[in-house]
Design a protein around this motif. Structure first.
Motif, PDB file in Angstrom:
ATOM      1  N   GLU A 196       0.855  -1.199   0.000  1.00 56.49           N
ATOM      2  CA  GLU A 196       0.000   0.000   0.000  1.00 56.49           C
ATOM      3  C   GLU A 196       0.887   1.243   0.000  1.00 56.49           C
ATOM      4  N   GLU A 197       0.511   2.205  -0.832  1.00 55.70           N
ATOM      5  CA  GLU A 197       1.283   3.448  -0.865  1.00 55.70           C
ATOM      6  C   GLU A 197       0.789   4.422   0.202  1.00 55.70           C
ATOM      7  N   ILE A 198       1.735   5.107   0.828  1.00 58.87           N
ATOM      8  CA  ILE A 198       1.340   6.118   1.806  1.00 58.87           C
ATOM      9  C   ILE A 198       0.847   7.357   1.039  1.00 58.87           C
ATOM     10  N   LEU A 199       0.284   8.322   1.728  1.00 56.46           N
ATOM     11  CA  LEU A 199      -0.425   9.410   1.039  1.00 56.46           C
ATOM     12  C   LEU A 199       0.449  10.591   0.620  1.00 56.46           C
ATOM     13  N   VAL A 200       1.739  10.539   0.931  1.00 57.38           N
ATOM     14  CA  VAL A 200       2.622  11.647   0.509  1.00 57.38           C
ATOM     15  C   VAL A 200       3.894  11.090  -0.127  1.00 57.38           C
ATOM     16  N   CYS A 201       4.631  11.963  -0.823  1.00 57.73           N
ATOM     17  CA  CYS A 201       5.875  11.523  -1.475  1.00 57.73           C
ATOM     18  C   CYS A 201       6.970  11.291  -0.413  1.00 57.73           C
ATOM     19  N   SER A 202       8.070  10.717  -0.857  1.00 61.77           N
ATOM     20  CA  SER A 202       9.148  10.366   0.078  1.00 61.77           C
ATOM     21  C   SER A 202       9.698  11.583   0.814  1.00 61.77           C
ATOM     22  N   ARG A 203       9.848  12.692   0.082  1.00 64.06           N
ATOM     23  CA  ARG A 203      10.436  13.881   0.714  1.00 64.06           C
ATOM     24  C   ARG A 203       9.509  14.433   1.801  1.00 64.06           C
ATOM     25  N   CYS A 204       8.213  14.501   1.467  1.00 64.29           N
ATOM     26  CA  CYS A 204       7.252  14.996   2.470  1.00 64.29           C
ATOM     27  C   CYS A 204       7.236  14.073   3.689  1.00 64.29           C
ATOM     28  N   ALA A 205       7.254  12.756   3.429  1.00 60.06           N
ATOM     29  CA  ALA A 205       7.262  11.789   4.544  1.00 60.06           C
ATOM     30  C   ALA A 205       8.483  12.049   5.421  1.00 60.06           C
ATOM     31  N   GLY A 206       9.635  12.285   4.784  1.00 52.91           N
ATOM     32  CA  GLY A 206      10.871  12.583   5.519  1.00 52.91           C
ATOM     33  C   GLY A 206      10.725  13.837   6.359  1.00 52.91           C
ATOM     34  N   ILE A 207      10.126  14.871   5.770  1.00 50.46           N
ATOM     35  CA  ILE A 207       9.949  16.138   6.504  1.00 50.46           C
ATOM     36  C   ILE A 207       9.066  15.920   7.733  1.00 50.46           C
TER      37      ILE A 207
END
Lengths: 152, 169
Positions: free
Chosen positions: A61-72
């Motif tokens: 399942e994909e999370i709802l934000v991109c990798s960079r946003c998830a990192g932030i």
């Protein structure tokens, strides 16, 4: 005391936000979630492009934000948690600029085709940025005594 | 003293354009609205030639207003584009939701919500506008825009106070 309260409220809000971001993974077995998912997805799409190629998938399942946003967001979460235990007295503005330049350089390099998008680089740069920005904010609040009700 | 609403209005509008346009959204991503909120504070101080310390109240006010204006303009732009193209991301993603939904056991409440989604999509395809979708879109967008606007307002306040302090030295 004000800072601890402020931090605690902020921590709860960030945890809720991160939970929402991970909800497709954590609530994937709950039927009723599928019906509210378009709304939650719409909420997160306001602040993220959500491109499939740039998004992390966990348990199919994909999370709802991109990798960079998830990192932030995780950086902000770690920053708040660490602020309960660590006291930083230095001005962190330099670190904020450095982390901003790191994020910006990665965005520019990927968009101009200098190298391919890497989720690891995006997460790491986002994490660094989120961490520095929240610690900077926390420090500034203390430095300017901004939570004192008798300010001005 | 210039109005406190002008700079959030300008920055909110710019943020809404940047969050709606696909190519631009990729670059700014989740930083667009916080940056707009912070920048609205900066513009307000510049317009008033004011270097005083910004209070938390002001930071939150500018963040809130930028978030609200951004949500309003985003909804307006969404209505415009939906009206032109008679489709949008919601309509495109509905078959996926339907596929998932069909695998569940029937539940009255969920059936009703899903029926509402289908009616919204039908209205968009035929008329290019759905009032319920507009409310749905505004609700979803305003929650996020306001949260990120408030954070941006606080960050803008911290940056500007630090900058003013450094320039006074």
């Amino acid at each position: 005391m004000h800072y601890q309260k402020f931090n605690l409220i902020f921590l709860v809000l960030v945890i809720i936000w991160c939970f929402g971001m991970l909800s497709p993974v954590m609530l994937q077995r709950i039927n009723s979630y599928e019906i509210v998912k378009p709304f939650i997805n719409q909420m997160y799409s306001t602040v993220c492009h959500q491109q499939q190629a740039k998004t992390i998938a966990l348990f199919n399942e994909e999370i709802l934000v991109c990798s960079r946003c998830a990192g932030i967001y995780f950086g902000v979460l770690f920053g708040i948690i660490s602020s309960f235990f660590i006291r930083i007295k230095n001005n962190l503005l330099k670190f904020v600029w450095i982390s901003s330049i790191v994020v910006l350089s990665d965005v520019v390099a990927v968009n101009f085709g200098f190298y391919d998008y890497s989720k690891i680089i995006a997460i790491a740069s986002g994490l660094f940025f989120g961490l520095t920005i929240i610690l900077f904010l926390e420090n500034e609040f203390k430095f300017f005594n901004l939570l004192n009700k008798n300010e001005k | 003293m210039k109005s406190k609403y002008i700079s959030p209005l300008v920055c909110g509008f710019t943020a809404s354009v940047l969050t709606i346009v696909p190519g631009l959204k990729e670059i700014g991503c989740c930083l667009i609205i916080p940056f707009a909120a912070g920048f609205s504070l900066f513009l307000f101080q510049k317009a008033n030639n004011n270097n005083e310390k910004i209070s938390v109240k002001d930071g939150l006010f500018f963040g809130l207003m930028t978030g609200i204006f951004s949500a309003v303009f985003s909804t307006a732009l969404e209505i415009l584009f939906t009206g032109i193209f008679h489709t949008n991301e919601f309509v495109k993603s509905l078959p996926q939701v339907e596929a998932m939904f069909k695998s569940f056991a029937p539940q009255i409440l969920l059936d009703q919500v899903f029926q509402m989604y289908k009616n919204m999509a039908k209205e968009i395809r035929t008329n290019g506008f759905s009032l319920i979708y507009t409310i749905y879109f505004f609700a979803a967008t305003s929650i996020t825009s306001v949260i990120f606007g408030l954070i941006g307002g606080l960050l803008g306040m911290a940056f500007i106070n630090r900058r003013n302090l450094n320039s006074d030295k």
